[in-house]
Design an enzyme around this catalytic site. Structure first.
Site, PDB file in Angstrom:
ATOM      1  N   HIS A 263       0.875  -1.194   0.000  1.00  0.00           N
ATOM      2  CA  HIS A 263       0.000   0.000   0.000  1.00  0.00           C
ATOM      3  C   HIS A 263       0.901   1.230   0.000  1.00  0.00           C
ATOM      4  CE1 HIS A 263      -3.414   2.461   0.666  1.00  0.00           C
ATOM      5  NE2 HIS A 263      -3.744   2.142   1.904  1.00  0.00           N
ATOM      6  N   HIS A 302      -2.768  -1.809  -9.915  1.00  0.00           N
ATOM      7  CA  HIS A 302      -3.662  -1.233  -8.910  1.00  0.00           C
ATOM      8  C   HIS A 302      -4.922  -2.075  -8.865  1.00  0.00           C
ATOM      9  CE1 HIS A 302      -6.135   1.688  -6.771  1.00  0.00           C
ATOM     10  NE2 HIS A 302      -5.000   2.225  -6.384  1.00  0.00           N
ATOM     11  N   ASP A 358       2.452   5.860  -6.951  1.00  0.00           N
ATOM     12  CA  ASP A 358       3.755   5.705  -6.299  1.00  0.00           C
ATOM     13  C   ASP A 358       4.921   5.674  -7.264  1.00  0.00           C
ATOM     14  OD1 ASP A 358       2.929   5.603  -3.644  1.00  0.00           O
ATOM     15  OD2 ASP A 358       2.241   3.547  -3.897  1.00  0.00           O
TER      16      ASP A 358
HETATM   17  N1  ACO Z   1       4.335  -6.338 -11.365  1.00  0.00           N
HETATM   18  C1  ACO Z   1       4.164  -7.485 -12.045  1.00  0.00           C
HETATM   19  N2  ACO Z   1       3.006  -8.172 -12.109  1.00  0.00           N
HETATM   20  C2  ACO Z   1       1.970  -7.643 -11.445  1.00  0.00           C
HETATM   21  C3  ACO Z   1       2.061  -6.455 -10.707  1.00  0.00           C
HETATM   22  C4  ACO Z   1       3.305  -5.791 -10.696  1.00  0.00           C
HETATM   23  N3  ACO Z   1       3.453  -4.650 -10.018  1.00  0.00           N
HETATM   24  N4  ACO Z   1       0.871  -6.172 -10.157  1.00  0.00           N
HETATM   25  C5  ACO Z   1       0.051  -7.165 -10.499  1.00  0.00           C
HETATM   26  N5  ACO Z   1       0.717  -8.049 -11.288  1.00  0.00           N
HETATM   27  C6  ACO Z   1       0.161  -9.252 -11.930  1.00  0.00           C
HETATM   28  C7  ACO Z   1      -0.094 -10.335 -10.904  1.00  0.00           C
HETATM   29  O1  ACO Z   1       1.033 -11.190 -10.747  1.00  0.00           O
HETATM   30  C8  ACO Z   1      -1.273 -11.053 -11.516  1.00  0.00           C
HETATM   31  O2  ACO Z   1      -0.787 -11.836 -12.589  1.00  0.00           O
HETATM   32  P1  ACO Z   1      -1.451 -13.280 -12.880  1.00  0.00           P
HETATM   33  O3  ACO Z   1      -2.845 -12.971 -13.308  1.00  0.00           O
HETATM   34  O4  ACO Z   1      -0.599 -13.863 -13.932  1.00  0.00           O
HETATM   35  O5  ACO Z   1      -1.389 -14.047 -11.585  1.00  0.00           O
HETATM   36  C9  ACO Z   1      -2.080  -9.932 -12.147  1.00  0.00           C
HETATM   37  O6  ACO Z   1      -1.124  -8.900 -12.461  1.00  0.00           O
HETATM   38  C10 ACO Z   1      -3.184  -9.388 -11.256  1.00  0.00           C
HETATM   39  O7  ACO Z   1      -2.579  -8.907 -10.045  1.00  0.00           O
HETATM   40  P2  ACO Z   1      -3.184  -9.059  -8.595  1.00  0.00           P
HETATM   41  O8  ACO Z   1      -2.066  -9.317  -7.648  1.00  0.00           O
HETATM   42  O9  ACO Z   1      -4.330 -10.026  -8.623  1.00  0.00           O
HETATM   43  O10 ACO Z   1      -3.787  -7.613  -8.374  1.00  0.00           O
HETATM   44  P3  ACO Z   1      -4.239  -6.988  -7.000  1.00  0.00           P
HETATM   45  O11 ACO Z   1      -5.368  -6.094  -7.328  1.00  0.00           O
HETATM   46  O12 ACO Z   1      -4.469  -8.042  -5.968  1.00  0.00           O
HETATM   47  O13 ACO Z   1      -2.961  -6.167  -6.534  1.00  0.00           O
HETATM   48  C11 ACO Z   1      -1.421  -4.417  -6.186  1.00  0.00           C
HETATM   49  C12 ACO Z   1      -2.836  -4.792  -6.689  1.00  0.00           C
HETATM   50  C13 ACO Z   1      -1.225  -4.912  -4.749  1.00  0.00           C
HETATM   51  C14 ACO Z   1      -1.326  -2.883  -6.198  1.00  0.00           C
HETATM   52  C15 ACO Z   1      -0.382  -5.035  -7.141  1.00  0.00           C
HETATM   53  O14 ACO Z   1      -0.566  -4.555  -8.440  1.00  0.00           O
HETATM   54  C16 ACO Z   1       1.047  -4.782  -6.655  1.00  0.00           C
HETATM   55  O15 ACO Z   1       1.554  -5.523  -5.815  1.00  0.00           O
HETATM   56  N6  ACO Z   1       1.735  -3.705  -7.210  1.00  0.00           N
HETATM   57  C17 ACO Z   1       3.063  -3.367  -6.785  1.00  0.00           C
HETATM   58  C18 ACO Z   1       3.007  -2.614  -5.466  1.00  0.00           C
HETATM   59  C19 ACO Z   1       2.439  -1.218  -5.618  1.00  0.00           C
HETATM   60  O16 ACO Z   1       2.812  -0.471  -6.519  1.00  0.00           O
HETATM   61  N7  ACO Z   1       1.540  -0.837  -4.695  1.00  0.00           N
HETATM   62  C20 ACO Z   1       0.951   0.495  -4.664  1.00  0.00           C
HETATM   63  C21 ACO Z   1      -0.494   0.428  -4.985  1.00  0.00           C
HETATM   64  S1  ACO Z   1      -1.161   2.047  -5.094  1.00  0.00           S
HETATM   65  C22 ACO Z   1      -1.333   2.523  -3.492  1.00  0.00           C
HETATM   66  O17 ACO Z   1      -1.455   1.791  -2.545  1.00  0.00           O
HETATM   67  C23 ACO Z   1      -1.292   3.937  -3.290  1.00  0.00           C
END
Ligand code: ACO
Length: 423
Positions: A263, A302, A358
Site C-alpha cells: 500500500h 492497482h 507511487d
Molecule cells: N508487477 C508485475 N506483475 C503484477 C504487478 C506488478 N506490479 N501487479 C500485479 N501483477 C500481476 C499479478 O502477478 C497477476 O498476474 P497473474 O494474473 O498472472 O497471476 C495480475 O497482475 C493481477 O494482479 P493481482 O495481484 O491479482 O492484483 P491486486 O489487485 O491483488 O494487486 C497491487 C494490486 C497490490 C497494487 C499489485 O498490483 C502490486 O503488488 N503492485 C506493486 C506494489 C504497488 O505499486 N503498490 C501500490 C499500490 S497504489 C497505493 O497503494 C497507493
C-alpha cells in the site's frame, strides 16, 4: 423497483429473488432473503461495496478520480491541500471566510503536547519514522480523552482539525530524531507545507524560508494523496472506527495499514527498485524477471485502476518543476525507460498494469531531499483528511454498524479432545 436488477435463484429450493442494482451495486439483503445463512465468499473484498459514500468517485476503468464531484486535475491545478481537506471533510468548497477560519484553526493546532514529543526521544536512533508516527498518533488519544465522544459533532470536528494540524509536526519530529537534530517547532506565518519543510530542514536559521516551488509541489502531492475511497487504510479506518474507537486510534490503525509495502510502502520500494536496476541498459533484463514472476514491478498495477492512474500523470508533470530547482534525479531516466518498456509489453498490457501514484512520487521526494523511509509518512500526512472524512461519514451513517464479516469455515468437524499422554 429500479430499472436495472439482478435475479438470483437458489437451485436447492428453487426460490428466486430480484434485487435492484443501484449505483453499480446490489444489496446483499436480496441474498439474505433467499437464505439468511448464506454469505458471499469474497476474499480481499474484491467485489464488495462495504458502504455508500459521497466523498470520492473513482472510475478505475476510465482513469477518473473526483473528490466530492470535483475532478482531481482541477483540484491539482487550482486548489490547495487545506482547501481540499476542507472539501473532503465538509462536503463543499469553503467560502473565503470559511477558508480563512479553517486555515487559522489548522495553523493554531500544530503544536503537540511536550510529553507526546518526548515519546519520540525513546525510540532507537534508527527507528522507522512510520513506526514512530503510528505510535505517537495513537498516544495522542490519551491526551484528548474527550475524543471518545464520537457522537458530538463539535468534538468530532476539533479532533479532525487537530489531526490534520499535528501530522506534519509529528512527522518532522520523528525525522529530526532519526538524524539527531533538535526539534524545530511550528511557526504560524508559513503555509501548511512551508511550515512542514521548515520543521524538516531548518537548522539554526531564524529567517528560514522554504523554497516556494518545492512547497507548492509538496502541497500538490498531498492533494493527490488526500483520498482514494475504500483502499486498505481507509477500510481499516472505517473498521476500527465502526467499533466506536476515537479518531486518533482509528488514524493510528489506518496509518499502520498504509505502512504495508503493498500500500503506502510502495513508493519507497520503487526507489529501491530503480537503484537496483541502476542503469537504463538493465531495464529489459529486469522486466524479463518480472514477467517470469520472480519480481513485481513496484509502482505498477492497482486493484481498481485498469488504466493510467490520473494521479501518476499529474505527478509526472510536476516532476519537471521540482527538478528545475533541485537538479534532475538520475533515476528518472530509468523510470521513464521502465514505463516505456512495460507499457509496450503484452504481459503488462494483458493484465492492464499501468504506473500508479507511487511510481513517480518517490522520485520527487528523493529530489527534495526526503530520505526513503519518510515517503510513507508523507503519504500519511496527505491521506489524513481522507481518513477523517470517511470516519465522519461512517459515524453519521445510520446504515453502518460494527464491521463484522463472516467466513467460510474449512477446519475440522467436531472431534473429541485426547489427553496429551494419549497422543
Ligand atoms: N508487477 C508485475 N506483475 C503484477 C504487478 C506488478 N506490479 N501487479 C500485479 N501483477 C500481476 C499479478 O502477478 C497477476 O498476474 P497473474 O494474473 O498472472 O497471476 C495480475 O497482475 C493481477 O494482479 P493481482 O495481484 O491479482 O492484483 P491486486 O489487485 O491483488 O494487486 C497491487 C494490486 C497490490 C497494487 C499489485 O498490483 C502490486 O503488488 N503492485 C506493486 C506494489 C504497488 O505499486 N503498490 C501500490 C499500490 S497504489 C497505493 O497503494 C497507493
Amino acid at each position: 423497483m429500479s430499472e436495472e436488477s439482478i435475479t438470483l435463484t437458489d437451485n436447492r429450493s428453487g426460490k428466486s429473488v430480484t434485487v435492484p442494482i443501484e449505483h453499480g451495486v446490489f444489496s446483499s439483503q436480496g441474498v439474505r432473503e433467499l437464505d439468511p445463512g448464506l454469505f458471499f465468499y469474497d476474499p480481499a473484498f474484491k467485489s464488495t461495496a462495504s458502504c455508500s459514500s459521497s466523498i470520492t468517485d473513482l472510475d478505475g476503468v476510465n482513469g477518473i478520480l473526483r473528490f466530492r464531484g470535483y475532478p482531481i486535475e482541477q483540484l491539482a491545478e487550482k486548489s490547495t491541500f487545506l482547501e481540499v481537506a476542507y472539501l473532503l471533510i465538509n462536503g463543499e468548497l469553503p467560502t473565503p471566510a470559511q477558508y480563512e477560519e479553517w486555515v487559522h484553526h489548522v495553523t493554531y493546532h500544530t503544536y503537540i503536547h511536550e510529553n507526546t514529543a518526548d515519546f519520540i526521544k525513546g525510540f532507537r536512533y534508527d527507528a522507522h519514522p512510520m513506526g514512530m508516527l503510528v505510535s505517537v498518533v495513537a498516544a495522542l488519544s490519551t491526551f484528548y480523552p474527550e475524543s471518545k465522544q464520537i457522537h458530538d459533532p463539535q468534538i468530532r470536528m476539533i479532533q479532525a482539525i487537530r489531526l490534520i494540524a499535528k501530522m506534519p509536526t509529528m512527522a518532522a519530529f520523528a525525522y529530526r530524531h532519526s538524524v539527531g537534530l533538535p526539534r524545530e517547532y511550528p511557526v504560524n506565518h508559513l503555509t501548511y507545507t512551508g511550515n512542514f519543510l521548515r520543521m524538516m530542514w531548518n537548522v539554526a536559521d531564524p529567517n528560514y524560508e522554504p523554497n516556494p516551488v518545492l512547497a507548492k509541489a509538496l502541497d500538490l502531492l498531498f492533494i493527490l494523496h488526500a483520498d482514494h475511497e475504500q483502499n486498505c487504510s481507509t477500510t481499516t479506518m472505517r473498521t476500527v472506527g465502526s467499533a466506536g474507537a476515537d479518531p486518533f486510534i482509528s488514524v493510528a490503525a489506518a496509518a499502520s495499514a498504509l505502512y504495508g509495502p503493498l500500500h503506502g510502502g510502495a513508493n519507497e520500494k520503487v526507489i529501491r527498485m530503480l537503484h537496483e536496476i541502476g542503469d537504463v541498459k538493465n531495464v529489459a533484463a529486469y522486466v524479463d524477471k518480472v514477467k517470469k514472476g520472480e519480481l513485481k514491478l513496484q509502482g505498477f498495477g492497482h486493484r481498481v485502476y485498469k488504466n493510467y492512474d490520473p494521479r501518476a500523470r499529474i505527478i509526472k508533470k510536476t516532476a519537471d518543476d521540482v527538478f528545475a530547482v533541485t537538479g534532475t534525479n538520475p533515476l528518472l531516466e530509468i523510470a521513464l525507460k521502465l514505463e516505456e518498456v512495460a507499457l509496450s509489453d503484452d504481459y503488462f498490457i494483458e493484465r492492464k498494469l499501468y504506473p500508479n501514484v507511487d511510481f513517480y512520487s518517490g522520485l520527487i521526494y528523493e529530489a527534495m531531499g526526503f530520505p526513503m523511509d519518510m515517503f510513507t509518512v508523507l503519504f500519511a500526512i496527505g491521506r489524513t483528511p481522507g481518513w477523517l472524512a470517511h470516519w465522519l461519514e461512517l459515524v453519521q451513517d445510520p446504515e453502518q454498524k460494527i464491521y463484522r464479516p463472516r467466513q467460510a469455515y474449512i477446519g475440522p468437524d467436531k472431534r473429541d479432545y485426547v489427553p496429551i499422554d494419549q497422543r
